[in-house]
Design an enzyme around this catalytic site. Structure first.
Site, PDB file in Angstrom:
ATOM      1  CG  ASN A 111      -2.235  -0.874   1.005  1.00 22.55           C
ATOM      2  OD1 ASN A 111      -2.425  -1.041  -0.067  1.00 22.55           O
ATOM      3  ND2 ASN A 111      -1.952  -1.752   2.149  1.00 22.55           N
ATOM      4  NE  ARG A 142      -2.196   3.028   3.606  1.00 21.38           N
ATOM      5  CZ  ARG A 142      -1.280   2.744   4.022  1.00 21.38           C
ATOM      6  NH1 ARG A 142       0.105   3.101   3.848  1.00 21.38           N
ATOM      7  NH2 ARG A 142      -1.388   1.379   5.001  1.00 21.38           N
ATOM      8  CE1 TYR A 182       0.630   5.390   6.999  1.00 19.76           C
ATOM      9  CE2 TYR A 182      -1.534   5.324   6.009  1.00 19.76           C
ATOM     10  CZ  TYR A 182      -0.420   5.014   6.920  1.00 19.76           C
ATOM     11  OH  TYR A 182       0.068   3.492   7.514  1.00 19.76           O
ATOM     12  CG  HIS A 224       2.442  -4.049  12.485  1.00 20.21           C
ATOM     13  ND1 HIS A 224       2.814  -3.008  13.317  1.00 20.21           N
ATOM     14  CD2 HIS A 224       1.779  -3.346  11.173  1.00 20.21           C
ATOM     15  CE1 HIS A 224       3.227  -2.228  12.943  1.00 20.21           C
ATOM     16  NE2 HIS A 224       2.258  -1.427  11.775  1.00 20.21           N
ATOM     17  CG  ASP A 229      13.524 -16.480  10.169  1.00 19.99           C
ATOM     18  OD1 ASP A 229      13.231 -15.599  11.729  1.00 19.99           O
ATOM     19  OD2 ASP A 229      11.678 -17.474  10.429  1.00 19.99           O
ATOM     20  CD  GLU A 251      10.223  -1.612  12.656  1.00 20.77           C
ATOM     21  OE1 GLU A 251      10.498  -2.065  13.161  1.00 20.77           O
ATOM     22  OE2 GLU A 251       8.938  -1.498  12.897  1.00 20.77           O
ATOM     23  CB  SER A 300       1.872   6.961  10.600  1.00 22.43           C
ATOM     24  OG  SER A 300       2.278   5.303  10.988  1.00 22.43           O
ATOM     25  NE  ARG A 310      -1.764   5.102  12.776  1.00 22.66           N
ATOM     26  CZ  ARG A 310      -1.445   4.622  10.836  1.00 22.66           C
ATOM     27  NH1 ARG A 310      -0.401   4.326  10.799  1.00 22.66           N
ATOM     28  NH2 ARG A 310      -2.412   4.083  10.593  1.00 22.66           N
ATOM     29  NE  ARG A 348      -2.708   0.848  11.873  1.00 24.24           N
ATOM     30  CZ  ARG A 348      -2.973   0.609  11.152  1.00 24.24           C
ATOM     31  NH1 ARG A 348      -1.724   0.157  10.033  1.00 24.24           N
ATOM     32  NH2 ARG A 348      -3.747   0.860  10.233  1.00 24.24           N
TER      33      ARG A 348
END
Ligand code: DQA
Length: 141
Positions: A11, A18, A23, A79, A86, A97, A101, A106, A110
């Site tokens: 997405n 979106r 975002y 999530h 792995d 990572e 947001s 949230r 999440r």
């Protein structure tokens, strides 16, 4: 010159359209163009996006032994995906990572990430600037 790879998950191809209240309204291609200009001569920034878990894993495996760093926004797979966790553990390139947001502000589902323990760091909540901050971290590593 460092070889970096940004990988976006499901997405995130819809950025700009979106849920703009969460975002933002900028599409990723225009953001990436500016980012590449900002770091011209310091970083070569490759980009990949897929909505499919296995395809993301294939690309991480492909570049995960040669890239100087990978910036991963796995979207909702963050999530849910033990397979991505792995994969990150199996490759040698450092993975950061990122989230646009602040996932901790949230819904509670999440708040947990399967990926965070496998990554060298986590950046979230700074909008698209989260990616730039990750580039900075990898360049300073
Ligand atoms: C996201 C946060 C995730 O919870 C969500 O599923 C996304 C985007 C972010 O960048 O804020 O798709 O990773």
């Amino acid at each position: 010159m460092k070889k970096l790879l940004i990988v976006n998950g499901p997405n995130l191809n819809l950025l700009g359209r979106r849920e703009p209240e969460i975002y933002g309204s900028q599409d990723f291609d225009s953001f990436l163009q500016t980012l590449r200009q900002q770091y011209a001569g310091r970083a070569e920034i490759d980009y990949f996006q897929s909505n499919t878990e296995g395809v993301l894993i294939d690309r991480l495996q492909q570049d995960g032994y040669t890239a100087d760093g990978i910036i991963l926004n796995a979207g909702a797979y963050t999530h849910t995906s033990l397979a991505l966790a792995d994969c990150i553990r199996g490759i040698t390139s450092p993975v950061i990572e990122v989230h646009i947001s602040n996932v901790h502000q949230r819904e509670s589902f999440r708040h947990h990430s399967f990926l965070s323990p496998a990554c060298c760091g986590v950046i979230c909540g700074f909008g698209l600037d989260s990616y730039r901050l990750a580039v900075e971290a990898l360049l300073n590593a």
